[in-house]
Design a protein around this motif. Structure first.
Motif, PDB file in Angstrom:
ATOM      1  N   LYS A  19       0.836  -1.163   0.149  1.00 57.21           N
ATOM      2  CA  LYS A  19      -0.057   0.037   0.098  1.00 57.21           C
ATOM      3  C   LYS A  19       0.799   1.221  -0.099  1.00 57.21           C
ATOM      4  CE  LYS A  19      -4.663  -0.786   2.079  1.00 57.21           C
ATOM      5  NZ  LYS A  19      -5.429  -0.663   3.057  1.00 57.21           N
ATOM      6  N   LEU A  20       2.245   1.066   0.809  1.00 58.45           N
ATOM      7  CA  LEU A  20       2.889   2.141   0.807  1.00 58.45           C
ATOM      8  C   LEU A  20       4.454   1.974   0.626  1.00 58.45           C
ATOM      9  CD1 LEU A  20       3.122   5.338   1.252  1.00 58.45           C
ATOM     10  CD2 LEU A  20       3.004   4.691   3.683  1.00 58.45           C
ATOM     11  N   VAL A  21       5.080   2.781  -0.013  1.00 58.34           N
ATOM     12  CA  VAL A  21       6.845   2.544   0.178  1.00 58.34           C
ATOM     13  C   VAL A  21       7.416   3.779   0.743  1.00 58.34           C
ATOM     14  CG1 VAL A  21       8.750   2.220  -1.342  1.00 58.34           C
ATOM     15  CG2 VAL A  21       6.848   1.015  -1.967  1.00 58.34           C
ATOM     16  N   ILE A  22       8.348   3.774   1.594  1.00 61.06           N
ATOM     17  CA  ILE A  22       8.841   4.841   2.258  1.00 61.06           C
ATOM     18  C   ILE A  22      10.509   4.522   1.774  1.00 61.06           C
ATOM     19  CG2 ILE A  22       9.808   6.030   4.252  1.00 61.06           C
ATOM     20  CD1 ILE A  22       6.843   5.948   4.291  1.00 61.06           C
ATOM     21  N   THR A  23      10.941   5.570   1.116  1.00 59.98           N
ATOM     22  CA  THR A  23      12.212   5.501   0.506  1.00 59.98           C
ATOM     23  C   THR A  23      13.071   6.766   0.550  1.00 59.98           C
ATOM     24  OG1 THR A  23      13.364   4.547  -1.330  1.00 59.98           O
ATOM     25  CG2 THR A  23      11.409   5.796  -1.724  1.00 59.98           C
ATOM     26  N   ASP A  24      14.263   6.766   0.538  1.00 59.23           N
ATOM     27  CA  ASP A  24      15.466   7.782   0.180  1.00 59.23           C
ATOM     28  C   ASP A  24      15.934   7.350  -0.930  1.00 59.23           C
ATOM     29  OD1 ASP A  24      17.032   5.799   1.150  1.00 59.23           O
ATOM     30  OD2 ASP A  24      18.108   6.989   2.810  1.00 59.23           O
ATOM     31  N   ARG A  25      15.919   6.338  -1.636  1.00 57.47           N
ATOM     32  CA  ARG A  25      16.527   6.015  -2.771  1.00 57.47           C
ATOM     33  C   ARG A  25      15.710   6.572  -4.112  1.00 57.47           C
ATOM     34  NH1 ARG A  25      20.598   2.890  -3.266  1.00 57.47           N
ATOM     35  NH2 ARG A  25      21.477   1.609  -1.647  1.00 57.47           N
ATOM     36  N   LEU A  26      16.356   7.141  -5.104  1.00 58.28           N
ATOM     37  CA  LEU A  26      16.208   7.754  -6.261  1.00 58.28           C
ATOM     38  C   LEU A  26      15.354   6.666  -6.802  1.00 58.28           C
ATOM     39  CD1 LEU A  26      15.689  10.023  -8.270  1.00 58.28           C
ATOM     40  CD2 LEU A  26      17.938   9.216  -9.073  1.00 58.28           C
ATOM     41  N   HIS A  27      15.922   5.562  -7.230  1.00 57.93           N
ATOM     42  CA  HIS A  27      14.999   4.574  -7.831  1.00 57.93           C
ATOM     43  C   HIS A  27      13.990   3.603  -7.149  1.00 57.93           C
ATOM     44  CE1 HIS A  27      18.277   5.597 -10.922  1.00 57.93           C
ATOM     45  NE2 HIS A  27      17.042   5.572 -11.686  1.00 57.93           N
ATOM     46  N   GLY A  28      14.060   4.058  -5.742  1.00 55.10           N
ATOM     47  CA  GLY A  28      12.923   3.540  -5.022  1.00 55.10           C
ATOM     48  C   GLY A  28      11.913   4.352  -5.256  1.00 55.10           C
ATOM     49  N   MET A  29      11.846   5.671  -5.501  1.00 53.42           N
ATOM     50  CA  MET A  29      11.152   6.699  -5.864  1.00 53.42           C
ATOM     51  C   MET A  29      10.423   6.404  -7.268  1.00 53.42           C
ATOM     52  SD  MET A  29      11.123  10.825  -6.034  1.00 53.42           S
ATOM     53  CE  MET A  29      12.224  10.952  -7.273  1.00 53.42           C
ATOM     54  N   ILE A  30      11.257   6.264  -8.128  1.00 52.95           N
ATOM     55  CA  ILE A  30      10.901   5.994  -9.632  1.00 52.95           C
ATOM     56  C   ILE A  30      10.348   4.702  -9.840  1.00 52.95           C
ATOM     57  CG2 ILE A  30      11.993   5.847 -11.738  1.00 52.95           C
ATOM     58  CD1 ILE A  30      14.042   8.100 -11.048  1.00 52.95           C
ATOM     59  N   PHE A  31      10.702   3.767  -9.321  1.00 52.61           N
ATOM     60  CA  PHE A  31      10.173   2.444  -9.133  1.00 52.61           C
ATOM     61  C   PHE A  31       8.572   2.490  -8.462  1.00 52.61           C
ATOM     62  CE2 PHE A  31      14.174  -0.576  -8.911  1.00 52.61           C
ATOM     63  CZ  PHE A  31      14.407  -0.159 -10.340  1.00 52.61           C
ATOM     64  N   CYS A  32       8.461   3.290  -7.803  1.00 52.32           N
ATOM     65  CA  CYS A  32       6.923   3.592  -7.267  1.00 52.32           C
ATOM     66  C   CYS A  32       6.265   4.066  -8.363  1.00 52.32           C
ATOM     67  CB  CYS A  32       7.106   4.304  -5.979  1.00 52.32           C
ATOM     68  SG  CYS A  32       7.629   3.292  -4.481  1.00 52.32           S
ATOM     69  N   ALA A  33       6.866   5.182  -8.707  1.00 49.79           N
ATOM     70  CA  ALA A  33       6.107   6.163  -9.988  1.00 49.79           C
ATOM     71  C   ALA A  33       5.594   5.290 -10.967  1.00 49.79           C
ATOM     72  CB  ALA A  33       7.101   7.230 -10.302  1.00 49.79           C
ATOM     73  N   ILE A  34       6.610   4.374 -11.525  1.00 48.60           N
ATOM     74  CA  ILE A  34       6.181   3.786 -12.749  1.00 48.60           C
ATOM     75  C   ILE A  34       5.415   2.442 -12.752  1.00 48.60           C
ATOM     76  CG2 ILE A  34       8.438   4.648 -14.050  1.00 48.60           C
ATOM     77  CD1 ILE A  34       9.620   1.979 -13.431  1.00 48.60           C
ATOM     78  N   THR A  35       5.226   2.058 -11.293  1.00 47.23           N
ATOM     79  CA  THR A  35       4.379   0.905 -10.938  1.00 47.23           C
ATOM     80  C   THR A  35       3.197   1.446 -10.397  1.00 47.23           C
ATOM     81  OG1 THR A  35       5.313   0.726  -8.805  1.00 47.23           O
ATOM     82  CG2 THR A  35       6.234  -0.496 -10.938  1.00 47.23           C
ATOM     83  N   GLY A  36       2.828   2.695 -10.156  1.00 48.76           N
ATOM     84  CA  GLY A  36       1.623   3.046  -9.493  1.00 48.76           C
ATOM     85  C   GLY A  36       1.364   2.907  -8.032  1.00 48.76           C
ATOM     86  N   THR A  37       2.594   2.963  -7.539  1.00 50.86           N
ATOM     87  CA  THR A  37       2.807   2.483  -6.012  1.00 50.86           C
ATOM     88  C   THR A  37       2.637   3.604  -4.998  1.00 50.86           C
ATOM     89  OG1 THR A  37       3.865   0.393  -6.786  1.00 50.86           O
ATOM     90  CG2 THR A  37       4.149   1.183  -4.251  1.00 50.86           C
ATOM     91  N   PRO A  38       1.891   4.087  -4.416  1.00 54.28           N
ATOM     92  CA  PRO A  38       2.101   5.069  -3.421  1.00 54.28           C
ATOM     93  C   PRO A  38       3.423   5.129  -2.518  1.00 54.28           C
ATOM     94  CG  PRO A  38      -0.033   3.910  -3.120  1.00 54.28           C
ATOM     95  CD  PRO A  38       0.668   3.117  -4.014  1.00 54.28           C
ATOM     96  N   CYS A  39       3.856   6.275  -2.594  1.00 54.27           N
ATOM     97  CA  CYS A  39       5.268   6.339  -1.862  1.00 54.27           C
ATOM     98  C   CYS A  39       5.353   7.622  -1.421  1.00 54.27           C
ATOM     99  CB  CYS A  39       6.317   6.373  -3.255  1.00 54.27           C
ATOM    100  SG  CYS A  39       7.866   6.668  -2.851  1.00 54.27           S
ATOM    101  N   ILE A  40       6.313   7.394  -0.182  1.00 50.18           N
ATOM    102  CA  ILE A  40       6.915   8.788   0.771  1.00 50.18           C
ATOM    103  C   ILE A  40       8.093   8.929   0.444  1.00 50.18           C
ATOM    104  CG2 ILE A  40       6.847  10.139   2.785  1.00 50.18           C
ATOM    105  CD1 ILE A  40       4.014   9.096   3.369  1.00 50.18           C
ATOM    106  N   VAL A  41       8.838  10.041   0.033  1.00 50.28           N
ATOM    107  CA  VAL A  41      10.189  10.155  -0.280  1.00 50.28           C
ATOM    108  C   VAL A  41      10.828  10.965   0.788  1.00 50.28           C
ATOM    109  CG1 VAL A  41      11.977  10.716  -2.122  1.00 50.28           C
ATOM    110  CG2 VAL A  41       9.287  10.038  -2.765  1.00 50.28           C
ATOM    111  N   LEU A  42      11.928  10.373   1.385  1.00 50.31           N
ATOM    112  CA  LEU A  42      12.898  11.310   2.268  1.00 50.31           C
ATOM    113  C   LEU A  42      13.901  11.820   1.427  1.00 50.31           C
ATOM    114  CD1 LEU A  42      12.793   8.834   5.124  1.00 50.31           C
ATOM    115  CD2 LEU A  42      11.470  11.156   4.848  1.00 50.31           C
TER     116      LEU A  42
END
Length: 359
Positions: free
Chosen positions: A272-295
């Motif tokens: 349901k949610l990904v918490i990440t400080d990794r650039l491609h953690g954020m991008i993988f969420c974006a391209i897979t439609g995954t809710p994400c909070i970026v640090l």
């Protein structure tokens, strides 16, 4: 002790022998890399060397390489891949110049500067040894330490890069672009290559929270804040809080990168949610439609690349761990789809720049 009059001759003989071995080694390396290129070039004149691609564990780098290859395929550009490990071998054997006159594409990433200085050094050497090649540094971030060493190395890079008459650099976010523009001969702005993908497709039933945090020198979150983060997440998701990384547990070779990436995309889609400080953690969420909070992290690349996707209401940026609950509450509770329609013209323009080599 009697003087050894033959010592100079022995040194000369040793030098000649080493030179002969080096020539033979260079000939073998040319056969290994240049012959496949020439063979492909006979069938398709639009052929390039794609260099500095990963064989290591970082799946973000592998996703970049795969996105570049997809760009080539869409534009009928053939390629020969030379990994970073292979480039290092060529450097050690003084054979980096074997690509001279042939088009070179340098894999994108966060490689410009002192953060990953070993990569910066091999890029410099490649540029120096191939003055007649058209060279394209694909979308990259730049980061130099603010101390005297960092400033000195930035000047060294400027000198080397600007001496090349046919070098083209692409910044993947505005922070890097603003730093490079006017200091390098030819700089353009193009988003991180992975943002050209859309991996929404297959849906999974989402539950729980996935935490994807750095553990290397780019890590900025403290141990205390990380413990507080996990405590907060357990209050929301109970025991369904898992850890992951955008690094695999083993080295990934080019032939296997698509498999590893597909597995990682599927992993992200289950939460349901990904918490990440990794650039491609954020991008993988974006391209897979995954809710994400970026640090945020040490390099400005995360904040900079977020600007490309800030219109996505399921990707939120938090300036601190304390802000996470507030950001999570603002993410709409519905199925999300990735929209990169505003980015396609950047990639089309990049492809046109490459194709201009053969006009």
């Amino acid at each position: 002790m009697a003087k050894d009059f033959l010592m100079p001759l022995r040194h000369l003989h040793g030098h000649i022998y080493e030179s002969i071995l080096l020539i033979k080694e260079k000939r073998k390396l040319r056969e290994k890399y240049i012959n496949p290129f020439l063979q492909k070039n006979r069938n398709n004149s639009k052929c390039v060397f794609l260099v500095l691609t990963p064989e290591h564990t970082n799946l973000g780098d592998h996703a970049i390489a795969l996105a570049e290859i997809e760009l080539f395929k869409k534009n009928n550009i053939d390629y020969v891949e030379v990994t970073g490990k292979q480039l290092q071998e060529l450097k050690e054997k003084k054979a980096l110049g074997i690509f001279n006159k042939f088009p070179i594409i340098i894999n994108g990433g966060g490689n410009l500067g002192t953060l990953w200085f070993d990569v910066e050094q091999i890029m410099r050497a490649l540029i120096l040894k191939n003055p007649k090649s058209p060279i394209f540094i694909f979308p990259n971030s730049i980061y130099y330490e603010g101390n005297e060493w960092g400033k000195e190395e930035f000047l060294n890079s400027q000198k080397i890069y600007n001496a090349h008459k046919n070098l083209h650099i692409y910044a993947r976010e505005k922070i890097s672009f603003n730093k490079m523009y006017g200091l390098y001969r030819d700089v353009k702005l193009v988003p991180d290559m992975v943002l050209s993908f859309d991996k929404c497709g297959e849906d999974f039933e989402r539950s729980g929270c996935l935490v994807c945090l750095r553990s290397d020198k780019e890590k900025t979150i403290t141990e205390e804040n990380e413990k507080l983060l996990h405590k907060t997440l357990r209050e929301i998701f109970g025991d369904n809080v898992k850890n992951t990384d955008t690094h695999s547990l083993e080295n990934v070779f080019p032939k296997d990168r698509e498999t590893y990436l597909s597995q990682k995309y599927c992993e992200f889609k289950k939460f349901k949610l990904v918490i990440t400080d990794r650039l491609h953690g954020m991008i993988f969420c974006a391209i897979t439609g995954t809710p994400c909070i970026v640090l945020n992290s040490k390099s400005p690349k995360v904040r900079g690349c977020y600007e490309w996707i800030k219109h996505l209401d399921y990707i939120r940026f938090a300036d601190s761990t304390e802000d996470i609950v507030n950001q999570y509450q603002q993410i709409p509770s519905r199925e999300h789809h990735y929209d990169n329609s505003h980015l396609t013209h950047y990639y089309e323009s990049l492809a046109e720049d490459i194709k201009s080599i053969w006009r």
